[in-house]
Design an enzyme around this catalytic site. Structure first.
Site, PDB file in Angstrom:
ATOM      1  N   ARG A  15       0.833  -1.207   0.000  1.00  0.00           N
ATOM      2  CA  ARG A  15       0.000   0.000   0.000  1.00  0.00           C
ATOM      3  C   ARG A  15       0.872   1.263   0.000  1.00  0.00           C
ATOM      4  NH1 ARG A  15      -0.505   4.690   2.564  1.00  0.00           N
ATOM      5  NH2 ARG A  15      -0.107   3.655   4.549  1.00  0.00           N
ATOM      6  N   ASP A  16       1.585   1.479   1.070  1.00  0.00           N
ATOM      7  CA  ASP A  16       2.371   2.703   1.239  1.00  0.00           C
ATOM      8  C   ASP A  16       3.489   2.789   0.206  1.00  0.00           C
ATOM      9  OD1 ASP A  16       3.507   4.973   2.285  1.00  0.00           O
ATOM     10  OD2 ASP A  16       4.305   4.017   4.071  1.00  0.00           O
ATOM     11  N   HIS A 207       5.612   4.291  12.620  1.00  0.00           N
ATOM     12  CA  HIS A 207       5.779   4.261  11.166  1.00  0.00           C
ATOM     13  C   HIS A 207       6.929   5.221  10.841  1.00  0.00           C
ATOM     14  CE1 HIS A 207       3.944   3.818   7.022  1.00  0.00           C
ATOM     15  NE2 HIS A 207       4.746   4.859   6.845  1.00  0.00           N
ATOM     16  N   HIS A 209      10.239   6.696   8.634  1.00  0.00           N
ATOM     17  CA  HIS A 209      10.796   6.833   7.296  1.00  0.00           C
ATOM     18  C   HIS A 209      12.299   7.016   7.404  1.00  0.00           C
ATOM     19  CE1 HIS A 209       7.086   7.892   4.655  1.00  0.00           C
ATOM     20  NE2 HIS A 209       6.833   6.935   5.509  1.00  0.00           N
ATOM     21  N   CYS A 240      13.409   5.346  -3.902  1.00  0.00           N
ATOM     22  CA  CYS A 240      14.307   4.461  -4.638  1.00  0.00           C
ATOM     23  C   CYS A 240      15.082   3.618  -3.635  1.00  0.00           C
ATOM     24  CB  CYS A 240      15.274   5.256  -5.503  1.00  0.00           C
ATOM     25  SG  CYS A 240      16.494   4.181  -6.266  1.00  0.00           S
TER      26      CYS A 240
HETATM   27 MG    MG Z   1       5.368   5.489   4.795  1.00  0.00          MG
END
Ligand code: MG
Length: 289
Positions: A15-16, A207, A209, A240
């Site tokens: 999804r993400d 969550h 990053h 990427c």
């Molecule tokens: Mg995310």
């Protein structure tokens, strides 16, 4: 003999990750990716998002993907929904859990979805109510819990205010997003301490990053502070996978390495994750060509 400590892993790559890939892969390739991930024994896989096709073209085939996958026993298959219409799609597809989202930052909310935080919460209220009436657990994503790209630092008080309203409307899991990957380990102390009156660290999901290359250091501190649930994305999908400074969600492979180093059980089979990632990279390369 004491039980081995464990962390819970939610795979959000389908999804993400795919939502943030400029090239859309075929429905068959998505199904193959999720089926490969299903062999890795995750606690949960967030499969797709029931959003309007004109908003996120990459996920326009949500119903077909949900219908096409082979579900593993013991894995929860969840989907993101932005509104009641999305919930209709999720229920029809047999989703076992839904996710809703709201920002902790007013400016991010305005720029991202053109609505105030309050307006977003009011729109989610009937979605959460109906999902709970259908006995579905509901994850509430809160974005920008550390920093907002427009407003800068976001206070734990502000995050707590949003979290409290989500819990009050029936959300069963808080998922805190460092949306721009700006967090340093000390931010976890500040954030989790500030949220103590709302929820304990062991009740939250993080969550992270890896935009600044610190996601694993931040996760390690969060584990020290009692967090036991993390989102991750196979291959760091979404940015990427090979570029430093990639904006993707923390790579599943890196989280598994951290867990192994700390002696934490995940239940997730790293070999199977690597196989799923390798297959997907081929499909993405084809889609970009
Ligand atoms: Mg995310």
């Amino acid at each position: 003999m004491s039980a081995q400590r464990a962390i819970r892993m939610t795979e959000v790559g389908p999804r993400d990750g795919l939502q943030n890939e400029p090239a859309a892969i075929s429905t068959a390739a998505k199904i193959a990716f999720i089926n490969a991930l299903s062999k890795a024994n995750y606690a949960e896989i967030e499969v797709t998002s029931f959003v309007r096709a004109d908003r996120i073209a990459q996920l326009a085939d949500a119903a077909e993907v949900m219908a096409g996958i082979t579900r593993a026993a013991g894995t929860v298959y969840s989907v993101l929904v932005p509104n009641e219409r999305g919930l209709d799609g999720a229920l029809a597809a047999g989703a076992q859990k839904i996710s809703v989202f709201v920002s902790a930052s007013e400016s991010f909310s305005q720029r991202n979805v053109n609505a105030t935080i309050h307006e977003c919460l009011e729109k989610l209220r009937p979605v959460v109510r109906r999902a709970r009436a259908e006995k579905l657990p509901v994850r509430g994503y809160v974005s920008c819990v550390v920093k907002c790209p427009y407003d800068g630092a976001v206070s734990a008080t502000q995050v707590g205010h949003v979290c409290a309203q989500l819990l009050e409307m029936g959300v069963t899991e808080l998922d805190l997003g460092d949306t721009i990957g700006a967090a340093v380990p000390d931010d976890m102390d500040r954030l989790l301490a500030g949220l103590r009156s709302v929820a304990a660290p062991k009740e939250m999901t993080l969550h992270l990053h890896n935009t600044s290359g610190r996601a694993i250091a931040v996760a390690e501190r969060a584990i020290d502070l009692g967090v036991v649930s993390f989102d991750c994305s196979a291959g760091g999908l979404g940015g990427c996978p090979y570029a430093p400074g990639s904006p993707g969600t923390v790579a599943t492979e890196d989280m598994l390495e951290l867990a192994a180093r700390l002696g934490l059980a995940t239940g997730v089979n790293a070999e199977q994750v690597r196989a799923a990632t390798a297959q997907l990279r081929q499909d993405l390369a084809l889609a970009r060509a």
